[in-house]
Design a protein around this motif. Structure first.
Motif, PDB file in Angstrom:
ATOM      1  N   LEU A  88       0.602  -1.129   0.359  1.00 17.50           N
ATOM      2  CA  LEU A  88       0.174   0.027  -0.208  1.00 17.50           C
ATOM      3  C   LEU A  88       0.540   1.463   0.408  1.00 17.50           C
ATOM      4  O   LEU A  88       1.849   1.514   0.755  1.00 17.50           O
ATOM      5  N   ALA A  89       0.384   2.118  -0.415  1.00 16.24           N
ATOM      6  CA  ALA A  89       1.794   3.392  -0.788  1.00 16.24           C
ATOM      7  C   ALA A  89       1.365   4.006   0.337  1.00 16.24           C
ATOM      8  O   ALA A  89       0.357   4.498   0.913  1.00 16.24           O
ATOM      9  N   VAL A  90       2.402   4.448   0.609  1.00 14.19           N
ATOM     10  CA  VAL A  90       1.813   5.481   2.404  1.00 14.19           C
ATOM     11  C   VAL A  90       3.732   6.418   1.421  1.00 14.19           C
ATOM     12  O   VAL A  90       4.368   6.641   0.880  1.00 14.19           O
ATOM     13  N   PRO A  91       2.958   8.037   2.287  1.00 12.82           N
ATOM     14  CA  PRO A  91       4.212   8.817   1.504  1.00 12.82           C
ATOM     15  C   PRO A  91       5.581   8.746   2.370  1.00 12.82           C
ATOM     16  O   PRO A  91       6.054   9.179   2.212  1.00 12.82           O
ATOM     17  N   GLU A  92       5.115   7.928   3.864  1.00 11.71           N
ATOM     18  CA  GLU A  92       6.801   8.608   4.216  1.00 11.71           C
ATOM     19  C   GLU A  92       7.095   6.645   3.838  1.00 11.71           C
ATOM     20  O   GLU A  92       7.318   5.943   4.257  1.00 11.71           O
ATOM     21  N   GLY A  93       8.437   6.890   4.700  1.00 13.63           N
ATOM     22  CA  GLY A  93       9.271   5.626   4.627  1.00 13.63           C
ATOM     23  C   GLY A  93       9.470   5.294   5.895  1.00 13.63           C
ATOM     24  O   GLY A  93       8.863   6.038   6.998  1.00 13.63           O
ATOM     25  N   LYS A  94      10.095   3.481   6.319  1.00  7.19           N
ATOM     26  CA  LYS A  94      10.039   2.836   7.206  1.00  7.19           C
ATOM     27  C   LYS A  94      11.542   3.795   8.065  1.00  7.19           C
ATOM     28  O   LYS A  94      12.251   4.069   7.830  1.00  7.19           O
ATOM     29  N   THR A  95      11.019   3.466  10.023  1.00  8.54           N
ATOM     30  CA  THR A  95      12.331   4.636  10.241  1.00  8.54           C
ATOM     31  C   THR A  95      12.277   3.423  11.539  1.00  8.54           C
ATOM     32  O   THR A  95      13.446   4.072  11.772  1.00  8.54           O
TER      33      THR A  95
END
Length: 121
Positions: free
Chosen positions: A53-60
């Protein structure tokens, strides 16, 4: 049973690229694709699948849920996955474990376990 696992959802900055990595890793196929999500699985009639699923943030941070894979040959699979774009990951597993922790191209950790035969012993 009234409840069955349908698919595993994974947030992704680039769902298409991440889905293609996992298709190559699992020898699966893309079952559905649009700009917001990509669904992969072994075929149209076999579940569970994985939806990116598209999300704007990267994994942190470290994943709270990860996938474990049980290959016939752990070292050969690790080499193959690294060649596909995975990388080694340190989640505090130490030196004496029987599995290898890798991360997919967006940093989602997963484990490649010892060969299947040794899991039964």
């Amino acid at each position: 049973m009234a409840l069955s696992l349908y698919q595993i959802a994974v947030d992704a900055r680039d769902p298409r690229a991440l889905a293609r990595f996992w298709c190559r890793a699992l020898d699966w196929q893309v079952l559905f694709e649009d700009p917001e999500e990509v669904v992969i699985g072994p075929d149209q009639g076999t579940w569970p699948g994985i939806v990116f699923l598209a999300v704007p943030e990267g994994k942190t941070v470290k994943n709270r849920l990860h996938l474990d894979f049980s290959p016939d040959d752990r070292d050969a699979e690790v080499a193959r996955l690294l060649a596909l774009g995975a990388r080694r990951a340190d989640v505090g597993q130490g030196e004496d474990v029987t599995w290898v922790v890798l991360a997919d191209p967006e940093g989602n950790e997963f484990c490649v376990l010892s060969p299947k035969a040794s899991l039964v012993e």
